[in-house]
Design a protein around this motif. Structure first.
Motif, PDB file in Angstrom:
ATOM      1  N   GLY A   1     -67.761 -79.133 -17.006  1.00  0.00           N
ATOM      2  CA  GLY A   1     -66.919 -80.115 -16.349  1.00  0.00           C
ATOM      3  C   GLY A   1     -67.235 -80.292 -14.875  1.00  0.00           C
ATOM      4  O   GLY A   1     -66.677 -81.167 -14.221  1.00  0.00           O
TER       5      GLY A   1
ATOM      6  N   GLU B   1     -55.022 -87.924 -21.392  1.00  0.00           N
ATOM      7  CA  GLU B   1     -56.411 -87.838 -20.910  1.00  0.00           C
ATOM      8  C   GLU B   1     -57.081 -89.199 -20.923  1.00  0.00           C
ATOM      9  O   GLU B   1     -57.862 -89.528 -20.032  1.00  0.00           O
ATOM     10  CB  GLU B   1     -57.206 -86.844 -21.759  1.00  0.00           C
ATOM     11  CG  GLU B   1     -56.860 -85.387 -21.450  1.00  0.00           C
ATOM     12  CD  GLU B   1     -57.530 -84.414 -22.398  1.00  0.00           C
ATOM     13  OE1 GLU B   1     -57.788 -83.279 -21.971  1.00  0.00           O
ATOM     14  OE2 GLU B   1     -57.795 -84.782 -23.574  1.00  0.00           O
ATOM     15  N   ARG B   2     -56.773 -89.998 -21.914  1.00  0.00           N
ATOM     16  CA  ARG B   2     -57.363 -91.335 -21.960  1.00  0.00           C
ATOM     17  C   ARG B   2     -56.887 -92.168 -20.791  1.00  0.00           C
ATOM     18  O   ARG B   2     -57.658 -92.904 -20.171  1.00  0.00           O
ATOM     19  CB  ARG B   2     -56.973 -92.051 -23.257  1.00  0.00           C
ATOM     20  CG  ARG B   2     -57.576 -91.392 -24.464  1.00  0.00           C
ATOM     21  CD  ARG B   2     -57.233 -92.175 -25.700  1.00  0.00           C
ATOM     22  NE  ARG B   2     -57.270 -91.266 -26.844  1.00  0.00           N
ATOM     23  CZ  ARG B   2     -57.202 -91.660 -28.099  1.00  0.00           C
ATOM     24  NH1 ARG B   2     -57.070 -92.947 -28.384  1.00  0.00           N
ATOM     25  NH2 ARG B   2     -57.251 -90.792 -29.065  1.00  0.00           N
ATOM     26  N   ARG B   3     -55.613 -92.057 -20.525  1.00  0.00           N
ATOM     27  CA  ARG B   3     -55.095 -92.795 -19.364  1.00  0.00           C
ATOM     28  C   ARG B   3     -55.784 -92.315 -18.093  1.00  0.00           C
ATOM     29  O   ARG B   3     -56.179 -93.097 -17.247  1.00  0.00           O
ATOM     30  CB  ARG B   3     -53.578 -92.606 -19.247  1.00  0.00           C
ATOM     31  CG  ARG B   3     -52.781 -93.536 -20.154  1.00  0.00           C
ATOM     32  CD  ARG B   3     -51.300 -93.502 -19.804  1.00  0.00           C
ATOM     33  NE  ARG B   3     -50.691 -92.202 -20.061  1.00  0.00           N
ATOM     34  CZ  ARG B   3     -50.238 -91.815 -21.257  1.00  0.00           C
ATOM     35  NH1 ARG B   3     -50.318 -92.627 -22.299  1.00  0.00           N
ATOM     36  NH2 ARG B   3     -49.694 -90.624 -21.412  1.00  0.00           N
TER      37      ARG B   3
ATOM     38  N   CYS C   1     -61.212 -87.519 -29.074  1.00  0.00           N
ATOM     39  CA  CYS C   1     -61.285 -86.137 -28.590  1.00  0.00           C
ATOM     40  C   CYS C   1     -60.399 -85.947 -27.365  1.00  0.00           C
ATOM     41  O   CYS C   1     -60.254 -84.836 -26.872  1.00  0.00           O
ATOM     42  CB  CYS C   1     -62.732 -85.768 -28.259  1.00  0.00           C
ATOM     43  SG  CYS C   1     -63.441 -86.798 -26.978  1.00  0.00           S
ATOM     44  N   LEU C   2     -59.833 -87.041 -26.866  1.00  0.00           N
ATOM     45  CA  LEU C   2     -58.959 -86.947 -25.695  1.00  0.00           C
ATOM     46  C   LEU C   2     -57.509 -87.198 -26.098  1.00  0.00           C
ATOM     47  O   LEU C   2     -57.238 -87.991 -26.999  1.00  0.00           O
ATOM     48  CB  LEU C   2     -59.361 -87.995 -24.645  1.00  0.00           C
ATOM     49  CG  LEU C   2     -60.802 -87.972 -24.136  1.00  0.00           C
ATOM     50  CD1 LEU C   2     -60.999 -89.074 -23.103  1.00  0.00           C
ATOM     51  CD2 LEU C   2     -61.155 -86.616 -23.565  1.00  0.00           C
TER      52      LEU C   2
ATOM     53  N   GLU D   1     -63.869 -97.468 -30.909  1.00  0.00           N
ATOM     54  CA  GLU D   1     -63.574 -96.962 -29.567  1.00  0.00           C
ATOM     55  C   GLU D   1     -62.563 -95.822 -29.652  1.00  0.00           C
ATOM     56  O   GLU D   1     -62.718 -94.788 -29.001  1.00  0.00           O
ATOM     57  CB  GLU D   1     -63.006 -98.092 -28.691  1.00  0.00           C
ATOM     58  CG  GLU D   1     -62.646 -97.634 -27.277  1.00  0.00           C
ATOM     59  CD  GLU D   1     -61.759 -98.632 -26.543  1.00  0.00           C
ATOM     60  OE1 GLU D   1     -60.939 -99.323 -27.201  1.00  0.00           O
ATOM     61  OE2 GLU D   1     -61.866 -98.727 -25.304  1.00  0.00           O
TER      62      GLU D   1
ATOM     63  N   LEU E   1     -58.702 -90.912 -17.768  1.00  0.00           N
ATOM     64  CA  LEU E   1     -60.086 -91.367 -17.725  1.00  0.00           C
ATOM     65  C   LEU E   1     -60.150 -92.824 -17.276  1.00  0.00           C
ATOM     66  O   LEU E   1     -60.949 -93.186 -16.404  1.00  0.00           O
ATOM     67  CB  LEU E   1     -60.741 -91.211 -19.101  1.00  0.00           C
ATOM     68  CG  LEU E   1     -62.183 -91.715 -19.191  1.00  0.00           C
ATOM     69  CD1 LEU E   1     -63.091 -90.947 -18.229  1.00  0.00           C
ATOM     70  CD2 LEU E   1     -62.717 -91.598 -20.611  1.00  0.00           C
ATOM     71  N   GLY E   2     -59.305 -93.639 -17.866  1.00  0.00           N
ATOM     72  CA  GLY E   2     -59.285 -95.043 -17.483  1.00  0.00           C
ATOM     73  C   GLY E   2     -58.990 -95.212 -16.002  1.00  0.00           C
ATOM     74  O   GLY E   2     -59.626 -96.022 -15.310  1.00  0.00           O
ATOM     75  N   ARG E   3     -58.052 -94.418 -15.530  1.00  0.00           N
ATOM     76  CA  ARG E   3     -57.672 -94.526 -14.121  1.00  0.00           C
ATOM     77  C   ARG E   3     -58.820 -94.070 -13.205  1.00  0.00           C
ATOM     78  O   ARG E   3     -59.131 -94.721 -12.205  1.00  0.00           O
ATOM     79  CB  ARG E   3     -56.436 -93.656 -13.868  1.00  0.00           C
ATOM     80  CG  ARG E   3     -55.726 -93.913 -12.552  1.00  0.00           C
ATOM     81  CD  ARG E   3     -54.502 -93.019 -12.419  1.00  0.00           C
ATOM     82  NE  ARG E   3     -54.830 -91.607 -12.608  1.00  0.00           N
ATOM     83  CZ  ARG E   3     -55.363 -90.832 -11.660  1.00  0.00           C
ATOM     84  NH1 ARG E   3     -55.603 -91.323 -10.463  1.00  0.00           N
ATOM     85  NH2 ARG E   3     -55.651 -89.564 -11.911  1.00  0.00           N
ATOM     86  N   LEU E   4     -59.474 -92.981 -13.573  1.00  0.00           N
ATOM     87  CA  LEU E   4     -60.571 -92.468 -12.740  1.00  0.00           C
ATOM     88  C   LEU E   4     -61.736 -93.455 -12.717  1.00  0.00           C
ATOM     89  O   LEU E   4     -62.280 -93.759 -11.653  1.00  0.00           O
ATOM     90  CB  LEU E   4     -61.033 -91.099 -13.257  1.00  0.00           C
ATOM     91  CG  LEU E   4     -59.989 -89.983 -13.132  1.00  0.00           C
ATOM     92  CD1 LEU E   4     -60.485 -88.710 -13.806  1.00  0.00           C
ATOM     93  CD2 LEU E   4     -59.659 -89.711 -11.669  1.00  0.00           C
TER      94      LEU E   4
ATOM     95  N   ILE F   1     -64.143 -92.678 -30.838  1.00  0.00           N
ATOM     96  CA  ILE F   1     -64.916 -92.007 -29.802  1.00  0.00           C
ATOM     97  C   ILE F   1     -64.001 -91.292 -28.819  1.00  0.00           C
ATOM     98  O   ILE F   1     -64.304 -90.206 -28.330  1.00  0.00           O
ATOM     99  CB  ILE F   1     -65.819 -93.027 -29.077  1.00  0.00           C
ATOM    100  CG1 ILE F   1     -66.945 -93.469 -30.007  1.00  0.00           C
ATOM    101  CG2 ILE F   1     -66.378 -92.448 -27.783  1.00  0.00           C
ATOM    102  CD1 ILE F   1     -67.704 -94.684 -29.528  1.00  0.00           C
ATOM    103  N   LEU F   2     -62.862 -91.906 -28.556  1.00  0.00           N
ATOM    104  CA  LEU F   2     -61.936 -91.322 -27.584  1.00  0.00           C
ATOM    105  C   LEU F   2     -60.951 -90.362 -28.226  1.00  0.00           C
ATOM    106  O   LEU F   2     -60.076 -89.823 -27.552  1.00  0.00           O
ATOM    107  CB  LEU F   2     -61.180 -92.443 -26.865  1.00  0.00           C
ATOM    108  CG  LEU F   2     -62.053 -93.361 -26.011  1.00  0.00           C
ATOM    109  CD1 LEU F   2     -61.231 -94.510 -25.469  1.00  0.00           C
ATOM    110  CD2 LEU F   2     -62.710 -92.588 -24.877  1.00  0.00           C
TER     111      LEU F   2
END
Lengths: 179, 179
Positions: A7, A149-151, A144-145, A138, A153-156, A141-142
Motif C-alpha cells: 500500500g 472504500e469505493r467512496r 474487493c472494496l 465494474e 477511492l472515488g474521492r481520492l 472489479i470493485l
DNA sequence: CTAAATTAGTCTCACTTGCAACTATCTTAA
DNA sequence: TTAAGATAGTTGCAAGTGAGACTAATTTAG
C-alpha cells in the motif's frame, strides 16, 4: 518475480541523511506505473464486454457512452473534449459507428461546419443492452472494496483529477455552455 | 460540458423500481474510464522528465527502472514479467538501450537462450540522475493528497491489484503457473 | 466589407505496439 | 539418444493513434 505491490508510495531515502545514498525506485510502488498497469488491466477486463461481444473499440465505446448519457445530440468535438480523446480518433470512431448505423448525424443549420451526433434506435438499444453489463463488470472489479472504500477511492481519484484539471471546473463548464 | 466528477461510483438507477428505467452510465463516474484517463495524464506529466529530457520512451524507462532497482542482472523475460509489458516491446527497448550504451548484456553460460541485462556505468549514472526527478514529480502529482490519503490510495489500489491477479481466469492461471 | 484568425471535421504520415511466426536453445520422456 | 514440447529472444506485419496539414465554414478586426 517481485512481490505484489504494497500500500505504500514509492519513497526517496531520507532526505537529510549525511552519506548521499543512491536513490532507488520500486516500480511496484510507483504510482504512475501502478495506475498505468491497473488501467490497462481493467480496460482489458472490460473489453470482453464491448469488444468481443459488440465489436466496439475504446473510442467507439466512448462515443456511444457520451451520446447515450446525454440526451441531446452533440458534436464530435464535444465528445472529444468530454472524453479527452484526440479529435482524429473520435472522427474515425464516428465514421465507423455511422457505417454500422449505431449513430447518425445531421447537419447543424446554425453552423454548417459541425454535425449533431445522436444514437439511432439501434444504437440506443445497443446502449441499453451494454450498459448494465459494463456496470456489473465494474462492480465485480470493485467488489474487493467495501462501499466506504469505493467512496474513498472515488474521492481520492477525484482530488487528483481536479488537481490535474482533468475535470471541468464550473467556470470552464460555463464557458463552454454553448451546448 | 458534463459536471465535474464526484466521489461516487457510476450507479445504475434503483434496480427494483417498477417501470424499468433506462440504464445510463456517466463516463465521468465510471471507474475504468477514470483510471484510463488519469493514467494517461499522469504518464504524460512524467514523460516530460524521461522522454523530453533523456529521450526515453515508456518501455525503455521500464527496463531502466527494473535493472536499476534490482542489483543483480536479469533477463529480458524477467523485465517483461515484472512490468507486464509484452516481450517484443521489451526486446525493442533493450536493443535501443544497448545501442545507446545505457545497458549491456552478457550471455548466460547456464542457458544460452537468455542474456543477463544490467546497467552500464553510464546507465547507472542516468538512473541516479533521473530517479529523484521522477520521485519529485510523483510527489508533486500526489501533493493534493494528505499523507494519510496517499497511504489510503496506495492501499485501495493494492487491493484491486491483488484481486485482479486472483480473478485471472483459470486458463491464464495455468498458463502463468510456470513461475 | 474584407482579410485574418478560428473552429469542426477529415485525412495522411509516422510511430508504437501486440500478435504470431521464427530461430536457437533447453527439457522431458519414450 | 532422439523426438516433442517448452522457453528466450527477435522480427515482420497489421492495426491503432497522435500530430499536424488541409478543407470548409464561421467569427473577429481593421
Amino acid at each position: 518475480m517481485p512481490k505484489a505491490t504494497s500500500g505504500e508510495i514509492a519513497a526517496l531515502p531520507r532526505e537529510e541523511s549525511a552519506p548521499k545514498k543512491a536513490a532507488r525506485l520500486d516500480l511496484f510502488r510507483f504510482m504512475p506505473f501502478r495506475l498505468n498497469r491497473l488501467a490497462a488491466e481493467v480496460s482489458s477486463a472490460l473489453s470482453a464486454e464491448y469488444a468481443t461481444r459488440y465489436g466496439l473499440d475504446i473510442p467507439e465505446w466512448r462515443v456511444l457512452a457520451t451520446l447515450g448519457f446525454r440526451h441531446e445530440p452533440c458534436s464530435a468535438q464535444y465528445v472529444a473534449d468530454c472524453t479527452r480523446t484526440h479529435k482524429s480518433t473520435i472522427s474515425r470512431a464516428v465514421t465507423s459507428l455511422m457505417k454500422r448505423q449505431i449513430i447518425e448525424r445531421v447537419e447543424n443549420e446554425d453552423d454548417r461546419r459541425e454535425f449533431r451526433l445522436r444514437l439511432t434506435g439501434e444504437g440506443a438499444a445497443l446502449y441499453e443492452e451494454l450498459i448494465p453489463r459494463l456496470l456489473r463488470r465494474e462492480q465485480e472489479i470493485l467488489s474487493c472494496l467495501s462501499a466506504q472504500e469505493r467512496r474513498d477511492l472515488g474521492r481520492l481519484l477525484g482530488k487528483i483529477e481536479a488537481s490535474l484539471e482533468l475535470v471541468q471546473t464550473s467556470e470552464e463548464a460555463d464557458a463552454k455552455e454553448a451546448y
